[in-house]
Enzyme design. Sequence first.
Site, PDB file in Angstrom:
ATOM      1  N   GLU A 213       0.843  -1.188   0.000  1.00 27.74           N
ATOM      2  CA  GLU A 213       0.000   0.000   0.000  1.00 27.74           C
ATOM      3  C   GLU A 213       0.889   1.253   0.000  1.00 27.74           C
ATOM      4  O   GLU A 213       1.697   1.451   0.901  1.00 27.74           O
ATOM      5  CB  GLU A 213      -0.872  -0.061   1.265  1.00 27.74           C
ATOM      6  CG  GLU A 213      -1.493   1.219   1.686  1.00 27.74           C
ATOM      7  CD  GLU A 213      -2.058   1.113   3.114  1.00 27.74           C
ATOM      8  OE1 GLU A 213      -1.992   0.035   3.739  1.00 27.74           O
ATOM      9  OE2 GLU A 213      -2.552   2.134   3.590  1.00 27.74           O
TER      10      GLU A 213
ATOM     11  N   ASP B  59      -0.923  -1.501   6.040  1.00 28.22           N
ATOM     12  CA  ASP B  59      -0.830  -1.032   7.415  1.00 28.22           C
ATOM     13  C   ASP B  59      -1.731  -1.862   8.326  1.00 28.22           C
ATOM     14  O   ASP B  59      -2.780  -2.334   7.915  1.00 28.22           O
ATOM     15  CB  ASP B  59      -1.292   0.438   7.511  1.00 28.22           C
ATOM     16  CG  ASP B  59      -0.312   1.369   6.826  1.00 28.22           C
ATOM     17  OD1 ASP B  59       0.828   0.930   6.562  1.00 28.22           O
ATOM     18  OD2 ASP B  59      -0.703   2.524   6.550  1.00 28.22           O
TER      19      ASP B  59
ATOM     20  N   ASP C  89      -3.910  -1.112  10.373  1.00 29.13           N
ATOM     21  CA  ASP C  89      -4.982  -0.290  10.947  1.00 29.13           C
ATOM     22  C   ASP C  89      -6.241  -0.437  10.090  1.00 29.13           C
ATOM     23  O   ASP C  89      -6.266  -1.223   9.140  1.00 29.13           O
ATOM     24  CB  ASP C  89      -4.547   1.182  11.054  1.00 29.13           C
ATOM     25  CG  ASP C  89      -4.261   1.785   9.685  1.00 29.13           C
ATOM     26  OD1 ASP C  89      -4.501   1.107   8.657  1.00 29.13           O
ATOM     27  OD2 ASP C  89      -3.807   2.945   9.626  1.00 29.13           O
TER      28      ASP C  89
ATOM     29  N   ASP D 220      -7.689   1.530   7.886  1.00 27.25           N
ATOM     30  CA  ASP D 220      -7.500   1.853   6.467  1.00 27.25           C
ATOM     31  C   ASP D 220      -6.765   0.724   5.751  1.00 27.25           C
ATOM     32  O   ASP D 220      -7.118   0.345   4.643  1.00 27.25           O
ATOM     33  CB  ASP D 220      -6.669   3.134   6.326  1.00 27.25           C
ATOM     34  CG  ASP D 220      -7.570   4.359   6.321  1.00 27.25           C
ATOM     35  OD1 ASP D 220      -8.804   4.181   6.283  1.00 27.25           O
ATOM     36  OD2 ASP D 220      -7.018   5.479   6.368  1.00 27.25           O
TER      37      ASP D 220
END
Length: 646
Positions: free
Chosen positions: A434, A512, A514, A516
């Site tokens: 990403e 990541d 998280d 997102d």
Amino acid sequence: MSEEVTKKQYSADSIQALEGIEHVRMRPSMYIGDVGPRGLHHLVYEVVDNSIDEALAGHCDTIRVTINEDNSITVEDNGRGIPVDIHKKEGVSALEVVMTKIGAGGKFDKDSYKVSGGLHGVGVSCVNALSDHLKATVYRDGKIWEQEYERGKSVYPVKAVGETDLRGTVVTFQPDASIFQQTTEYNYDTLASRMRELAYLNKGIKITLTDKRHTNEKGEFEGEEFHSEEGLKEFIRFLDGNRESIIADVVSMEGEKNGIPVEVAMVYNSSFSENLHSYVNNINTHEGGTHLSGFRRGLTTTLKKYADNSGMLDKLKFDIAGDDFREGLTAIVSVKVAEPQFEGQTKTKLGNREVTSAVSQAVSEMLENYLEEHPNDAKTIVQKVIMAAQARHAARKAREMVQRKTVMSGGGLPGKLSDCSETDPEKCEIFLVEGDSAGGTAKQGRDRNFQAILPLRGKILNVEKAMHHKVFENEEIKNIFTALGVTIGTEEDSKALNLEKLRYHKVVIMCDADVDGSHIATLILTFFFRYMKELIENGHVYIATPPLYLVKKGAKKTYAWSDKERDRLAQEFGGSVNIQRYKGLGEMNAEQLWDTTMNPEFRTLRQVTIDNGSEADRIFSMLMGDEVPPRREFIEKNAAYANIDA
Ligand code: 0RA
């Protein structure tokens, strides 16, 4: 026959039985597929299948499945009870034969053929052989009968332990941890989704699932009851609950054609994807086969005939292909076949020729009636088909562009790809990362011999909501196709992904840790699920697991992948420790990323599998579709790190 001979025969048979048990224990994967979580759960399905058979024979209506506190499983039914009288040929109780003779199954009951049956159809004796301990209790003829086993061998002969008015069979087994070394812990959701599926596939049967390992706030066990009066029709509503239907009702039929029981249900929704699920004897036939061909044939012929007669195709400048009839279609085909021939890589492709015309006829009849009775729906469907054909022409052009690039090597590879030097695909890995900045770190941190990096910019296209040509026109998606080196067949009947030229055998999604990041991972997975399913099915797709925390004290530092681990480490270090929360891959330097997430010696890669195709389909349509509330609920339930390897 003299007693001498009988004894000899009996012992010879029991030696054979022993060999059977030893063989199952020596080569468990030959019988149940694998000894990981999948095989572990398969044991439950195998036992439940026996009760389903008893229900299908009309002798039982309730099956209770319990996960006990110690992760043992209890399956009980209210059927006739496994017979306990002495089996003439074997000289022991029939119950003992069923439980200890590998391959005996329920075959001595000639009146009913076994229609359900686990993927491998190996019988409860295999479950017994792979269990530390198993206890069978039979309620039959006014008595309670019992026998226990250890690692497949009976501990004592079948005995009567009491009296009862009940009828039925209860089996409790504890999987052997020396066989299931990875885990012996059952996953509630995995069992629940299979029990739900079985309830839809076999309407009228009540199946309960209870988890005794924990209680809720009210002190009750977690549990559900699965029961469907409408069968596949309800299954379709459940599967398509997150999509918008474009016709009045689910089209369904149930009947027998050429002696083959056939059940079909289907609906059209406003999406662009095709979701066909097929079952033979309650087994999900991932690879399709003759029943699915029959469905396609029946659908295409009937709709085409209707469309031709309606005059709606008169001015059309392009052809209509089989695929066009299936855009936005969700359908389930379920057949019961006495002697199924399973083919294909995973033995989930039905080969019986006679099934094609049976299903095709059933579908034609069902659809003709529906179209006749619902002219507005019929028009809506034909319009949808025309639009699909139109879009397909646009998509073909876009796809041919991608493939032209793919086929020509050299200039073909995407500019953003940092390739590895190794050329043997089996040894190669590609990380889909990403963002450009994390991509840069990964590029520095990797082992360039066998690890390639492809950075993806921002959020990739949500393919769940996009038409096919938009998908093939998307830059990031084109890059994935060309980097991986795979192509999609353009022929009507070979839409299959061509994996022969796959350039990396491990495709790792690295995002990541998280919300997102998991959203982006889910977008990428959705793309793989809809457009490169074979890549997942062949075990090529993985998810990297970057750490959540860096725990430091002086020169000592280590990583934590959960809050619990962080707290444990902080305590272990003692005193004042410095804790850094990694908000994203970008906060790690190249060395840290290599150490924690990319180095094969230390990293944990989660392999993405599809345990339950219909469940995965439903989850993706929910996660990526229009309806917000169910998505929110799912994400909340599954916390920040949604368990996407559904
Ligand atoms: C064969 C014959 C009969 C019952 C069963 C099998 C049977 C097997 C299982 C396995 C789980 N639950 C079950 N319930 C029944 C009975 C034949 C008869 O009574 O005439």
